[in-house]
Design a protein around this motif. Structure first.
Motif, PDB file in Angstrom:
ATOM      1  N   ASN A   1       0.823  -1.210   0.000  1.00 31.29           N
ATOM      2  CA  ASN A   1       0.000   0.000   0.000  1.00 31.29           C
ATOM      3  C   ASN A   1       0.852   1.253   0.000  1.00 31.29           C
ATOM      4  OD1 ASN A   1      -2.344  -1.359  -0.012  1.00 31.29           O
ATOM      5  ND2 ASN A   1      -2.611  -1.357   2.208  1.00 31.29           N
ATOM      6  N   TYR A   2       2.102   1.121   0.408  1.00 28.95           N
ATOM      7  CA  TYR A   2       3.045   2.239   0.352  1.00 28.95           C
ATOM      8  C   TYR A   2       2.953   2.932  -1.009  1.00 28.95           C
ATOM      9  CZ  TYR A   2       7.608   4.468  -0.460  1.00 28.95           C
ATOM     10  OH  TYR A   2       8.606   5.352  -0.805  1.00 28.95           O
ATOM     11  N   TYR A   3       2.938   2.123  -2.082  1.00 31.98           N
ATOM     12  CA  TYR A   3       3.005   2.704  -3.439  1.00 31.98           C
ATOM     13  C   TYR A   3       1.719   3.462  -3.778  1.00 31.98           C
ATOM     14  CZ  TYR A   3       7.182  -0.050  -3.567  1.00 31.98           C
ATOM     15  OH  TYR A   3       8.416  -0.542  -3.255  1.00 31.98           O
ATOM     16  N   THR A   4       0.584   2.918  -3.323  1.00 32.85           N
ATOM     17  CA  THR A   4      -0.692   3.600  -3.552  1.00 32.85           C
ATOM     18  C   THR A   4      -0.673   4.938  -2.806  1.00 32.85           C
ATOM     19  OG1 THR A   4      -1.555   1.366  -3.186  1.00 32.85           O
ATOM     20  CG2 THR A   4      -3.166   3.089  -3.626  1.00 32.85           C
ATOM     21  N   GLU A   5      -0.243   4.869  -1.561  1.00 32.14           N
ATOM     22  CA  GLU A   5      -0.235   6.097  -0.741  1.00 32.14           C
ATOM     23  C   GLU A   5       0.780   7.100  -1.274  1.00 32.14           C
ATOM     24  OE1 GLU A   5       0.438   4.686   3.256  1.00 32.14           O
ATOM     25  OE2 GLU A   5      -1.312   3.379   3.100  1.00 32.14           O
ATOM     26  N   PHE A   6       1.903   6.594  -1.748  1.00 31.61           N
ATOM     27  CA  PHE A   6       2.925   7.486  -2.289  1.00 31.61           C
ATOM     28  C   PHE A   6       2.335   8.308  -3.444  1.00 31.61           C
ATOM     29  CE2 PHE A   6       6.482   8.943  -4.743  1.00 31.61           C
ATOM     30  CZ  PHE A   6       7.509   9.132  -3.835  1.00 31.61           C
ATOM     31  N   VAL A   7       1.686   7.614  -4.382  1.00 31.65           N
ATOM     32  CA  VAL A   7       1.127   8.320  -5.554  1.00 31.65           C
ATOM     33  C   VAL A   7       0.013   9.270  -5.111  1.00 31.65           C
ATOM     34  CG1 VAL A   7      -0.120   8.005  -7.745  1.00 31.65           C
ATOM     35  CG2 VAL A   7       1.860   6.575  -7.194  1.00 31.65           C
ATOM     36  N   ASP A   8      -0.780   8.842  -4.130  1.00 35.87           N
ATOM     37  CA  ASP A   8      -1.839   9.726  -3.608  1.00 35.87           C
ATOM     38  C   ASP A   8      -1.251  11.037  -3.099  1.00 35.87           C
ATOM     39  OD1 ASP A   8      -3.996   8.186  -4.085  1.00 35.87           O
ATOM     40  OD2 ASP A   8      -4.066   7.249  -2.091  1.00 35.87           O
ATOM     41  N   GLN A   9      -0.066  10.973  -2.538  1.00 42.41           N
ATOM     42  CA  GLN A   9       0.516  12.160  -1.888  1.00 42.41           C
ATOM     43  C   GLN A   9       1.437  12.982  -2.800  1.00 42.41           C
ATOM     44  OE1 GLN A   9       2.227  11.136   1.947  1.00 42.41           O
ATOM     45  NE2 GLN A   9       0.641   9.595   2.279  1.00 42.41           N
ATOM     46  N   VAL A  10       1.657  12.503  -4.029  1.00 42.08           N
ATOM     47  CA  VAL A  10       2.531  13.273  -4.940  1.00 42.08           C
ATOM     48  C   VAL A  10       1.898  14.650  -5.178  1.00 42.08           C
ATOM     49  CG1 VAL A  10       3.309  13.402  -7.348  1.00 42.08           C
ATOM     50  CG2 VAL A  10       3.635  11.290  -6.048  1.00 42.08           C
ATOM     51  N   PRO A  11       2.642  15.743  -4.926  1.00 38.17           N
ATOM     52  CA  PRO A  11       2.057  17.091  -5.093  1.00 38.17           C
ATOM     53  C   PRO A  11       1.597  17.358  -6.523  1.00 38.17           C
ATOM     54  CG  PRO A  11       4.171  17.193  -3.940  1.00 38.17           C
ATOM     55  CD  PRO A  11       4.028  15.799  -4.442  1.00 38.17           C
ATOM     56  N   SER A  12       0.702  18.317  -6.662  1.00 36.67           N
ATOM     57  CA  SER A  12       0.046  18.544  -7.957  1.00 36.67           C
ATOM     58  C   SER A  12       0.989  19.130  -9.015  1.00 36.67           C
ATOM     59  CB  SER A  12      -1.160  19.465  -7.765  1.00 36.67           C
ATOM     60  OG  SER A  12      -0.702  20.676  -7.200  1.00 36.67           O
ATOM     61  N   ASP A  13       2.180  19.571  -8.612  1.00 38.08           N
ATOM     62  CA  ASP A  13       3.114  20.081  -9.631  1.00 38.08           C
ATOM     63  C   ASP A  13       4.171  19.025  -9.986  1.00 38.08           C
ATOM     64  OD1 ASP A  13       4.418  20.130  -7.244  1.00 38.08           O
ATOM     65  OD2 ASP A  13       5.131  22.217  -7.393  1.00 38.08           O
ATOM     66  N   CYS A  14       3.828  17.775  -9.757  1.00 35.92           N
ATOM     67  CA  CYS A  14       4.760  16.678 -10.077  1.00 35.92           C
ATOM     68  C   CYS A  14       4.086  15.662 -10.998  1.00 35.92           C
ATOM     69  CB  CYS A  14       5.208  15.961  -8.800  1.00 35.92           C
ATOM     70  SG  CYS A  14       6.038  17.054  -7.637  1.00 35.92           S
ATOM     71  N   VAL A  15       4.927  14.954 -11.767  1.00 36.69           N
ATOM     72  CA  VAL A  15       4.432  13.988 -12.747  1.00 36.69           C
ATOM     73  C   VAL A  15       4.873  12.581 -12.330  1.00 36.69           C
ATOM     74  CG1 VAL A  15       4.762  13.209 -15.146  1.00 36.69           C
ATOM     75  CG2 VAL A  15       4.401  15.648 -14.653  1.00 36.69           C
TER      76      VAL A  15
END
Ligand code: FSO
Ligand code: SF4
Length: 549
Positions: free
Chosen positions: A413-427
């Motif tokens: 779930n780390y990976y799901t949460e990581f992507v959830d938290q990626v800031p909106s100015d990142c790809v």
């Protein structure tokens, strides 16, 4: 039994009684015996190459049969009996040719002269070679660790070489190296440094294998283009194709043309929709069904058509869907339909079509849902001007490559949460089956640039590497200076090979999880960390903050 080649290995230390993947000790033993036979073929093949003898059959056989020993590929003990017989027969045939040409007597290694006792249990003989391998190798835990790293990386390399060869792309450097590394596994006197160098060489050769495979795919099917893929079923008879093998997918599409059957991809075949030639030639390549491999027992039970598994990851099937499941190539399971290759390396899929037509198919169209794939190297580098401009203007702060394998453990779930938290100015760039944790997430765009881009399968790590190198070149900086972080998840041996490739390329600061490989000893990990700053994942919050700092 001893196996610790994949991430789900029991207690993070090794499967001893029974494989967490469902592999029994008998199958493990005959896989080990096959690997020993391949280590015996290796010096014969190398000598034959030196003398100019054609070794192609042995080269291809070594790759295919090694592929069958990878995690979640083949659980059929009888198939390994067949491979072992074939290995000894091919070795002896080649040896005769070598001895006829050689002007002096050759003293072969013990492995190269090994003969199983066909009247006795091959399982017991496999257990014995396995015990000997561990006894001979494990006095020095760090050398044992590196030997296993080379062995498992080689399996990944073999699978990519096999796929490339299916598509007509071969290079003898790959085959020669495979035999050299297999032969090295029988060498008692290599130093720690020798083994580190050999592991890096696996990475280098794996880059070549992935490059050839990329050429095989793009020459046959064109460069992937961003493509919308339906996730909703449509009414009608259906076949589901899983695994990674796009050539076998095409054979199924050819043989199902004009039957009215819709073909769906599963798992790592999602990126096949991005190849323009496949989409244009085969309109019945309709959509994608299900998510990552570890959910297949649920997904396959519900699928109302026939299912073909072309490569890993196959899980022990449930009785609900056993009779509609078909395997081919290196894949197998006892009492599950196996489709033999024909001369052109693809089977007759008549039985699959017959099964699909006898099953109900989907009764009605489901409400539309979709996802996008096809952001491979050409598609991304074609818009590199826009990407660079967006970075220069501060619209894109950072890129994350969040990719690799999925699996059943909750810590993924780390990976799901990581992507959830990626800031909106990142790809986020993603690849392989790990993406199914977030592949249909609506992340929007920055200008015209999507914030979530699916580069492809695990083997399209080549494409991701080319994207990174292309951007570094465009910015005129080193790849480690790019605003790019790699957050990787591993599961089986292809991921080991890809990791070695990234290290061979000198890529630093990779974060790896969900757990570190059991076969990497603390000292070996310390060596890799010191040189490449390879790190274990921690928490999404801490890792994100560190990457953005
Ligand atoms: Fe996944 Fe399985 Fe593609 Fe692996 S389906 S886990 S690394 O075999 O190959 O990513
Ligand atoms: Fe265990 Fe993985 Fe080996 Fe299966 S492949 S026996 S799960 S280590």
């Amino acid at each position: 039994m001893f196996c610790e080649q994949c991430e789900q290995t029991a207690s993070g230390q090794g499967c001893h009684q029974w494989g967490a993947c469902g592999k029994g000790p008998d199958v493990n033993a005959v896989q080990d015996l096959l690997m020993y036979c391949l280590r015996g073929i290796a010096p014969v093949a190398l000598k034959a190459k030196e003398l100019g003898i054609d070794t192609h059959a042995v080269d291809v056989f070594s790759c295919e049969s090694m592929f069958a020993t990878m995690t979640n590929v083949n659980f059929n003990r009888k198939r390994f009996y067949h491979y072992i017989r074939e290995a000894i027969a091919q070795r002896e045939k080649l040896k005769t040719q070598v001895e006829q040409i050689s002007d002096r007597p050759i003293s072969w290694s013990v492995a190269a002269t090994y003969q199983p006792d066909w009247t006795d249990s091959l399982v017991a003989q496999g257990e014995e070679v396995s015990r000997n391998f561990i006894a001979d190798s494990s006095q020095d835990i760090d050398i044992f660790s590196l030997k296993l790293t080379v062995l498992y990386g080689l399996k990944g390399l073999a699978s990519y070489s096999f796929h490339a060869q299916e598509l007509g792309q071969e290079d003898d450097r790959l085959y020669s190296f495979t035999h050299q590394a297999l032969a090295a596994l029988e060498e008692p006197n290599l130093s720690l440094e020798d083994w580190v160098n050999l592991a890096m060489k696996v990475g280098e050769m794996n880059l070549l294998a992935m490059e050839l495979l990329d050429a095989g795919h793009t020459n046959h099917y064109g460069h992937p283009i961003p493509t919308v893929v339906p996730l909703n079923a449509k009414a009608g008879k259906a076949i589901l194709v899983s695994g990674h093998d796009i050539k076998q997918l095409e054979a199924i599409l050819q043989q199902t043309a004009n039957t009215g059957i819709n073909v769906y991809t599963h798992g790592e075949l999602l990126p096949a929709h991005g190849y323009p030639v496949l989409k244009q030639k085969y309109p019945h390549l309709y959509g994608h069904y299900g998510t990552a491999w570890q959910n297949q027992t649920k997904d396959f039970a519900k699928f109302p058509g026939a299912i073909v598994i072309t490569t890993n990851c196959l899980m022990p099937p449930h009785e609900h869907y056993e009779d509609k499941l078909f395997t081919l190539g290196p894949v197998g399971y006892p009492d599950i339909n196996y489709l033999e290759d024909r001369a052109n390396l693809t089977p007759d899929f008549g039985a699959v079509i017959h099964k699909a037509l006898s099953l109900p198919g989907f009764a009605e169209d489901e409400p539309p849902r979709q996802v996008k794939t096809g952001f491979a190297r050409n598609a991304v580098l074609n818009v590199s001007d826009q990407v660079i401009e967006a970075v220069k203007q501060g619209k894109i702060r950072h890129f994350f490559l969040v990719g690799g394998c999925d699996g059943a453990k909750p810590d993924r779930n780390y990976y799901t949460e990581f992507v959830d938290q990626v800031p909106s100015d990142c790809v986020v760039l993603t690849l392989a089956c790990g993406k199914f944790r977030f592949f249909d997430k609506e992340m929007g765009e920055i200008g015209n640039i999507p914030r979530l881009m699916d580069v492809g399968q695990c083997n399209d790590a080549y494409s991701a590497i080319q994207i990174a190198l292309g951007l570094a070149q465009a910015f005129d900086i080193g790849v480690n200076e790019l605003p790019l972080s790699m957050i990787l998840s591993w599961y089986e041996q292809k991921a080991v090979a890809v990791l070695l490739t990234l290290l061979y390329l000198g890529i630093k600061d990779i974060r790896l999880g969900p757990t570190l490989p059991a076969f990497i000893s603390p000292n070996v990990f310390a060596i890799l960390s010191a040189k490449y700053n390879l790190q274990a994942i921690t928490t999404p919050e801490a890792d994100l903050a560190a990457c953005l700092n």
